[in-house]
Design a protein around this motif. Sequence first.
Motif, PDB file in Angstrom:
ATOM      1  N   UNK A   1     -11.388 -11.215  -7.626  1.00  0.00           N
ATOM      2  CA  UNK A   1      -9.971 -10.979  -7.884  1.00  0.00           C
ATOM      3  C   UNK A   1      -9.709  -9.472  -7.882  1.00  0.00           C
ATOM      4  N   UNK A   2      -8.711  -9.079  -7.136  1.00  0.00           N
ATOM      5  CA  UNK A   2      -8.386  -7.662  -7.033  1.00  0.00           C
ATOM      6  C   UNK A   2      -7.439  -7.258  -8.155  1.00  0.00           C
ATOM      7  N   UNK A   3      -7.750  -6.145  -8.776  1.00  0.00           N
ATOM      8  CA  UNK A   3      -6.880  -5.593  -9.807  1.00  0.00           C
ATOM      9  C   UNK A   3      -6.603  -4.134  -9.525  1.00  0.00           C
ATOM     10  N   UNK A   4      -5.354  -3.765  -9.700  1.00  0.00           N
ATOM     11  CA  UNK A   4      -4.933  -2.366  -9.583  1.00  0.00           C
ATOM     12  C   UNK A   4      -4.290  -1.965 -10.900  1.00  0.00           C
ATOM     13  N   UNK A   5      -4.752  -0.874 -11.453  1.00  0.00           N
ATOM     14  CA  UNK A   5      -4.239  -0.431 -12.746  1.00  0.00           C
ATOM     15  C   UNK A   5      -3.816   1.027 -12.638  1.00  0.00           C
ATOM     16  N   UNK A   6      -2.519   1.262 -12.863  1.00  0.00           N
ATOM     17  CA  UNK A   6      -1.997   2.627 -12.805  1.00  0.00           C
ATOM     18  C   UNK A   6      -2.042   3.273 -14.192  1.00  0.00           C
ATOM     19  N   UNK A   7      -2.081   4.580 -14.192  1.00  0.00           N
ATOM     20  CA  UNK A   7      -1.986   5.341 -15.433  1.00  0.00           C
ATOM     21  C   UNK A   7      -1.469   6.741 -15.105  1.00  0.00           C
ATOM     22  N   UNK A   8      -1.023   7.441 -16.143  1.00  0.00           N
ATOM     23  CA  UNK A   8      -0.631   8.825 -15.966  1.00  0.00           C
ATOM     24  C   UNK A   8       0.858   9.097 -15.998  1.00  0.00           C
ATOM     25  N   UNK A  26     -12.542  -5.178  -7.493  1.00  0.00           N
ATOM     26  CA  UNK A  26     -12.590  -6.504  -6.908  1.00  0.00           C
ATOM     27  C   UNK A  26     -12.683  -6.544  -5.399  1.00  0.00           C
ATOM     28  N   UNK A  27     -12.292  -5.477  -4.736  1.00  0.00           N
ATOM     29  CA  UNK A  27     -12.332  -5.465  -3.274  1.00  0.00           C
ATOM     30  C   UNK A  27     -12.113  -4.042  -2.797  1.00  0.00           C
ATOM     31  N   UNK A  28     -12.772  -3.694  -1.718  1.00  0.00           N
ATOM     32  CA  UNK A  28     -12.555  -2.373  -1.128  1.00  0.00           C
ATOM     33  C   UNK A  28     -11.262  -2.417  -0.329  1.00  0.00           C
ATOM     34  N   UNK A  29     -10.347  -1.531  -0.664  1.00  0.00           N
ATOM     35  CA  UNK A  29      -9.044  -1.487  -0.026  1.00  0.00           C
ATOM     36  C   UNK A  29      -8.955  -0.228   0.824  1.00  0.00           C
ATOM     37  N   UNK A  93      -2.144  -2.112  -2.542  1.00  0.00           N
ATOM     38  CA  UNK A  93      -3.297  -2.170  -1.662  1.00  0.00           C
ATOM     39  C   UNK A  93      -3.130  -3.225  -0.593  1.00  0.00           C
ATOM     40  N   UNK A  94      -3.688  -2.933   0.568  1.00  0.00           N
ATOM     41  CA  UNK A  94      -3.605  -3.861   1.679  1.00  0.00           C
ATOM     42  C   UNK A  94      -4.926  -4.601   1.810  1.00  0.00           C
ATOM     43  N   UNK A 105       7.190  -2.996   1.343  1.00  0.00           N
ATOM     44  CA  UNK A 105       6.441  -3.739   0.335  1.00  0.00           C
ATOM     45  C   UNK A 105       5.720  -4.933   0.941  1.00  0.00           C
ATOM     46  N   UNK A 106       6.279  -5.511   1.991  1.00  0.00           N
ATOM     47  CA  UNK A 106       5.661  -6.662   2.617  1.00  0.00           C
ATOM     48  C   UNK A 106       4.344  -6.370   3.300  1.00  0.00           C
ATOM     49  N   UNK A 107       4.043  -5.117   3.496  1.00  0.00           N
ATOM     50  CA  UNK A 107       2.802  -4.748   4.150  1.00  0.00           C
ATOM     51  C   UNK A 107       1.606  -4.661   3.217  1.00  0.00           C
ATOM     52  N   UNK A 108       1.834  -4.891   1.940  1.00  0.00           N
ATOM     53  CA  UNK A 108       0.781  -4.783   0.942  1.00  0.00           C
ATOM     54  C   UNK A 108       0.592  -6.094   0.201  1.00  0.00           C
ATOM     55  N   UNK A 109      -0.658  -6.372  -0.144  1.00  0.00           N
ATOM     56  CA  UNK A 109      -1.010  -7.666  -0.742  1.00  0.00           C
ATOM     57  C   UNK A 109      -1.254  -7.590  -2.245  1.00  0.00           C
ATOM     58  N   UNK A 110      -1.596  -6.425  -2.721  1.00  0.00           N
ATOM     59  CA  UNK A 110      -1.960  -6.281  -4.131  1.00  0.00           C
ATOM     60  C   UNK A 110      -1.115  -5.183  -4.769  1.00  0.00           C
TER      61      UNK A 110
END
Length: 121
Positions: A1-8, A26-29, A93-94, A105-110
């Motif tokens: 499962x891919x997770x993206x976590x922003x901060x800052x 979870x995956x190389x993007x 991430x794509x 936005x439609x070009x990205x999956x995560x």
Amino acid sequence: QVQLVESGGGLVQAGDSLRLSCAASGRRLYTMGWFRQAPGKEREFVAAIRQSTHYADSVRGRFIISRDETLTTMWLQMNNLKVEDTAVYYCAGRKWDAVEIPRTTGGYDYWGQGTQVTVSS
């Protein structure tokens, strides 16, 4: 499962700088990007990175997108911030690698959960 976590994110004054981070797991993007959404507006493209970097006209020359060699951490260095940069910033991430760099936005999956950036005058 891919997770993206922003901060800052945070509250800064016009002219200040801020650095956002995005941690991916979870995956190389190979293609990743930053989008932002201001209140009452659609989510818009800010910057993207694959082998090269790409920027929206509104941030070119002020923002710098980068990432580490492992493709697990991405940053957005934001300089000379303006009031109109105020928005929730999202990491994206794509799933599949491709030469084309999407700016919609439609070009990205995560997607990450977003981090608020507020610039006061």
